[in-house]
Design a protein around this motif. Structure first.
Motif, PDB file in Angstrom:
ATOM      1  N   PHE A  14       5.384  27.946  53.822  1.00  0.00           N
ATOM      2  CA  PHE A  14       4.066  27.446  54.490  1.00  0.00           C
ATOM      3  C   PHE A  14       3.165  27.524  52.836  1.00  0.00           C
ATOM      4  O   PHE A  14       2.365  26.893  52.794  1.00  0.00           O
ATOM      5  N   GLY A  15       3.499  28.173  52.230  1.00  0.00           N
ATOM      6  CA  GLY A  15       2.401  29.271  51.405  1.00  0.00           C
ATOM      7  C   GLY A  15       3.000  28.819  49.698  1.00  0.00           C
ATOM      8  O   GLY A  15       2.513  28.253  48.929  1.00  0.00           O
ATOM      9  N   GLY A  16       3.920  27.084  49.803  1.00  0.00           N
ATOM     10  CA  GLY A  16       3.746  26.220  48.447  1.00  0.00           C
ATOM     11  C   GLY A  16       4.479  26.860  47.421  1.00  0.00           C
ATOM     12  O   GLY A  16       4.039  26.192  46.530  1.00  0.00           O
ATOM     13  N   ALA A  17       4.835  28.049  47.657  1.00  0.00           N
ATOM     14  CA  ALA A  17       5.615  28.128  46.137  1.00  0.00           C
ATOM     15  C   ALA A  17       6.479  29.433  46.616  1.00  0.00           C
ATOM     16  O   ALA A  17       6.842  30.008  47.394  1.00  0.00           O
ATOM     17  N   ARG A  18       6.940  30.123  45.667  1.00  0.00           N
ATOM     18  CA  ARG A  18       8.128  31.347  45.291  1.00  0.00           C
ATOM     19  C   ARG A  18       7.547  32.087  45.834  1.00  0.00           C
ATOM     20  O   ARG A  18       6.323  32.746  45.828  1.00  0.00           O
ATOM     21  N   ALA A  19       7.991  33.086  46.578  1.00  0.00           N
ATOM     22  CA  ALA A  19       7.645  34.213  46.551  1.00  0.00           C
ATOM     23  C   ALA A  19       6.621  35.196  45.758  1.00  0.00           C
ATOM     24  O   ALA A  19       5.611  35.795  46.153  1.00  0.00           O
ATOM     25  N   ASP A  20       7.548  34.848  44.768  1.00  0.00           N
ATOM     26  CA  ASP A  20       5.682  35.427  43.376  1.00  0.00           C
ATOM     27  C   ASP A  20       4.864  35.006  43.135  1.00  0.00           C
ATOM     28  O   ASP A  20       4.557  35.019  42.043  1.00  0.00           O
ATOM     29  N   GLY A  21       4.730  33.854  44.259  1.00  0.00           N
ATOM     30  CA  GLY A  21       3.213  32.960  43.579  1.00  0.00           C
ATOM     31  C   GLY A  21       3.888  31.127  42.880  1.00  0.00           C
ATOM     32  O   GLY A  21       2.583  31.058  42.060  1.00  0.00           O
ATOM     33  N   THR A  22       5.149  31.428  42.012  1.00  0.00           N
ATOM     34  CA  THR A  22       4.804  30.376  40.812  1.00  0.00           C
ATOM     35  C   THR A  22       5.837  29.152  41.791  1.00  0.00           C
ATOM     36  O   THR A  22       6.457  29.169  42.385  1.00  0.00           O
ATOM     37  N   THR A  23       6.130  27.964  40.712  1.00  0.00           N
ATOM     38  CA  THR A  23       6.185  26.845  41.355  1.00  0.00           C
ATOM     39  C   THR A  23       7.433  25.795  40.289  1.00  0.00           C
ATOM     40  O   THR A  23       7.335  26.623  39.360  1.00  0.00           O
ATOM     41  N   ALA A  24       8.370  25.644  40.725  1.00  0.00           N
ATOM     42  CA  ALA A  24       9.030  25.312  40.365  1.00  0.00           C
ATOM     43  C   ALA A  24       9.274  23.596  39.859  1.00  0.00           C
ATOM     44  O   ALA A  24      10.469  22.501  38.879  1.00  0.00           O
ATOM     45  N   TYR A  25       7.991  22.613  39.997  1.00  0.00           N
ATOM     46  CA  TYR A  25       7.533  21.908  40.184  1.00  0.00           C
ATOM     47  C   TYR A  25       6.609  21.674  39.505  1.00  0.00           C
ATOM     48  O   TYR A  25       5.636  22.154  39.129  1.00  0.00           O
ATOM     49  N   ARG A  26       6.065  20.768  37.793  1.00  0.00           N
ATOM     50  CA  ARG A  26       5.427  19.859  37.637  1.00  0.00           C
ATOM     51  C   ARG A  26       5.142  18.895  37.637  1.00  0.00           C
ATOM     52  O   ARG A  26       6.178  18.158  37.364  1.00  0.00           O
ATOM     53  N   ALA A  27       4.310  18.330  37.170  1.00  0.00           N
ATOM     54  CA  ALA A  27       3.912  16.380  36.949  1.00  0.00           C
ATOM     55  C   ALA A  27       3.240  16.146  35.855  1.00  0.00           C
ATOM     56  O   ALA A  27       1.569  16.867  36.023  1.00  0.00           O
ATOM     57  N   ALA A  28       3.273  15.663  35.086  1.00  0.00           N
ATOM     58  CA  ALA A  28       2.021  15.306  34.078  1.00  0.00           C
ATOM     59  C   ALA A  28       1.767  16.340  33.361  1.00  0.00           C
ATOM     60  O   ALA A  28       0.958  16.770  32.912  1.00  0.00           O
ATOM     61  N   GLY A  29       3.016  17.492  33.496  1.00  0.00           N
ATOM     62  CA  GLY A  29       2.666  19.037  32.538  1.00  0.00           C
ATOM     63  C   GLY A  29       1.844  19.794  33.484  1.00  0.00           C
ATOM     64  O   GLY A  29       1.450  21.017  32.723  1.00  0.00           O
ATOM     65  N   GLU A  30       1.299  19.777  34.965  1.00  0.00           N
ATOM     66  CA  GLU A  30       0.231  20.530  35.490  1.00  0.00           C
ATOM     67  C   GLU A  30       1.345  21.003  36.967  1.00  0.00           C
ATOM     68  O   GLU A  30       1.907  20.156  37.190  1.00  0.00           O
ATOM     69  N   PRO A  31       1.128  22.225  36.769  1.00  0.00           N
ATOM     70  CA  PRO A  31       2.548  22.550  38.318  1.00  0.00           C
ATOM     71  C   PRO A  31       2.473  22.406  39.621  1.00  0.00           C
ATOM     72  O   PRO A  31       0.328  21.383  39.683  1.00  0.00           O
ATOM     73  N   VAL A  32       3.154  21.729  40.766  1.00  0.00           N
ATOM     74  CA  VAL A  32       3.058  20.946  41.677  1.00  0.00           C
ATOM     75  C   VAL A  32       3.426  21.884  43.052  1.00  0.00           C
ATOM     76  O   VAL A  32       4.550  22.144  42.438  1.00  0.00           O
ATOM     77  N   GLY A  33       2.877  22.024  43.824  1.00  0.00           N
ATOM     78  CA  GLY A  33       3.224  22.700  44.711  1.00  0.00           C
ATOM     79  C   GLY A  33       4.213  22.407  45.747  1.00  0.00           C
ATOM     80  O   GLY A  33       4.642  21.339  45.443  1.00  0.00           O
ATOM     81  N   GLY A  34       4.716  23.448  45.724  1.00  0.00           N
ATOM     82  CA  GLY A  34       6.850  23.180  46.378  1.00  0.00           C
ATOM     83  C   GLY A  34       6.654  24.282  47.322  1.00  0.00           C
ATOM     84  O   GLY A  34       6.248  25.136  47.827  1.00  0.00           O
ATOM     85  N   HIS A  35       8.633  24.090  47.334  1.00  0.00           N
ATOM     86  CA  HIS A  35       9.001  25.254  48.013  1.00  0.00           C
ATOM     87  C   HIS A  35       8.476  25.498  49.540  1.00  0.00           C
ATOM     88  O   HIS A  35       9.053  26.507  50.124  1.00  0.00           O
ATOM     89  N   PHE A  36       8.262  23.886  50.069  1.00  0.00           N
ATOM     90  CA  PHE A  36       8.109  24.709  51.001  1.00  0.00           C
ATOM     91  C   PHE A  36       9.421  24.476  52.238  1.00  0.00           C
ATOM     92  O   PHE A  36      10.612  23.662  51.949  1.00  0.00           O
ATOM     93  N   PHE A  37       9.415  25.880  52.887  1.00  0.00           N
ATOM     94  CA  PHE A  37      10.241  25.593  53.584  1.00  0.00           C
ATOM     95  C   PHE A  37      11.564  26.510  52.867  1.00  0.00           C
ATOM     96  O   PHE A  37      12.678  26.691  53.086  1.00  0.00           O
ATOM     97  N   GLY A  38      11.306  26.834  51.926  1.00  0.00           N
ATOM     98  CA  GLY A  38      12.176  27.237  50.483  1.00  0.00           C
ATOM     99  C   GLY A  38      12.783  25.540  50.276  1.00  0.00           C
ATOM    100  O   GLY A  38      13.599  25.718  49.497  1.00  0.00           O
ATOM    101  N   GLN A  39      12.143  24.746  50.365  1.00  0.00           N
ATOM    102  CA  GLN A  39      12.663  23.518  49.886  1.00  0.00           C
ATOM    103  C   GLN A  39      11.895  22.577  49.095  1.00  0.00           C
ATOM    104  O   GLN A  39      11.852  22.301  47.550  1.00  0.00           O
ATOM    105  N   SER A  40      11.054  21.949  49.935  1.00  0.00           N
ATOM    106  CA  SER A  40      10.670  20.633  49.486  1.00  0.00           C
ATOM    107  C   SER A  40      11.593  19.807  48.992  1.00  0.00           C
ATOM    108  O   SER A  40      11.647  19.154  48.143  1.00  0.00           O
TER     109      SER A  40
END
Length: 367
Positions: free
Chosen positions: A113-139
């Motif tokens: 439920f954290g919206g990010a990897r364990a280290d707080g990063t996200t693999a997703y960006r839209a229009a150059g801005e970070p987008v939360g993901g990794h929901f249940f490790g997936q999104s």
């Protein structure tokens, strides 16, 4: 870097927007999945309604299926082209994970439920801005996603891949509550309260386990009819008769050996407990928010009755999803009968229908 289309939540309580999203290449210990299908689960709907501004924008979806598109250098056991089902995230190294009880991982909330990897990063960006993901490790409401191999269960390529995603959460939850948590003996009695997709999975699992009396309780006639087709021996409309009295009458006055409640309303949880024989066990999988006060008569617990909370069907996905697939191949777990498919551009329609109980299990597919 892969550019894909994702359904992005920008504001709580608002429709999702389809956006072009850049997905980072997988790290050495990750895989990139090209998503084929993803279920709509009430956990997604709950977060859509309540997400705080600090959680947004966010890509949801956690019942994904797809094909491995790229594997990191340290990944073993998975290759490009493998068909996979995705399930919940766990760390794999805490004491509960080491004991094999991954659903109780000490980092479960953060990883799922954290919206990010364990280290707080996200693999997703839209229009150059970070987008939360990794929901249940997936999104998995995205055409591509990055995840850990721990989330990934390899499946045979002859299966209907676009329909398999709900095996990773909803169907696993209902079936696992029966087959893992309750483990009923053949001929025993079991009642299921609220037969949406999770409850119907419980009904099918009860039949596969050889239960002699299987009671489905639901106010919707269509759901009761489907429950009977899928294995319920009796159905009860709780708007017209008291489920507790009816179940006791069906079981010679003793009550049911087991029950599964799938909605989390206080009144229903009480009924699912009170209908039990002594001894008896109620598996509670319904969810009405993290704070959901219940009032119970302790007298119903004093003679061997138990109320057990269950998450993700107490399942290890790497062994339980193959078990469900084997039952499906034997004709004992026809989960495909519960699924209605929607293309990605109809995801908001699918969500609305799921929210109002007009589809049993909506699955969004990616072309």
């Amino acid at each position: 870097m892969v550019t894909t289309t994702a359904a992005v939540l920008r504001a709580a309580g608002r429709p999702l927007s389809l956006e072009s999203v850049d997905v980072e290449p997988p790290r050495a210990d990750e895989v990139l999945i090209k998503v084929t299908g993803s279920g709509v689960c009430h956990t997604d709907l709950g977060l859509m309604a309540t997400a705080g501004q600090g959680q947004l924008p966010l890509i949801l979806g956690h019942e994904g299926s797809g094909v491995v598109a790229e594997a990191g250098a340290e990944v073993t056991g998975l290759e490009v082209g493998d068909h996979v089902v995705l399930s919940y995230a766990y760390c794999g190294s805490c004491e509960t994970c080491n004991a094999g009880t991954y659903v109780h991982c000490r980092q479960f909330m953060a990883l799922n439920f954290g919206g990010a990897r364990a280290d707080g990063t996200t693999a997703y960006r839209a229009a150059g801005e970070p987008v939360g993901g990794h929901f249940f490790g997936q999104s998995s409401w995205a055409g591509h996603l990055v995840t850990s191999p721990r989330n990934v269960v390899k499946v045979d390529k002859d299966l209907p891949l676009d329909l398999l995603g709900p095996l990773g959460c909803g169907f696993q939850t209902g079936a696992g509550a029966v087959l893992n948590t309750l483990d009923p003996r053949p001929g025993s009695s079991l009642a299921v309260f609220a037969v949406g997709s999770v409850g119907l999975a419980a009904v099918m699992a009860a039949k596969a386990a050889g239960c002699g009396t299987i009671v489905a309780v639901d106010p919707q006639a269509a759901r009761r009819d489907l429950a009977r087709e899928l294995g319920a021996t009796h159905v009860i409309d709780p708007t017209h008769e008291d489920p507790v009295e009816a179940i006791r009458a069906l079981t010679g006055g003793h009550g049911a050996d087991h029950s599964v409640e799938c909605i989390g309303f206080g009144r229903v949880v009480r009924q699912a407990l009170e209908c039990l024989a002594s001894p008896g066990v109620c598996a509670s999988v319904g969810f009405q928010g993290a704070e959901n006060d219940l009032t119970l008569n302790q007298g119903h617990l004093l003679f061997g009755r138990r109320l057990v909370g269950v998450i993700e069907g107490d399942a290890d996905p790497h062994t339980f999803i193959p078990r469900l697939i084997a039952l499906y191949r034997e004709g004992k777990f026809p989960f495909d009968r519960l699924v209605e498919v929607f293309p990605l551009d109809r995801i908001n329609e699918a969500i609305d229908l799921a929210h109002h109980g007009k589809v049993t299990k909506a699955v969004v597919t990616f072309g």
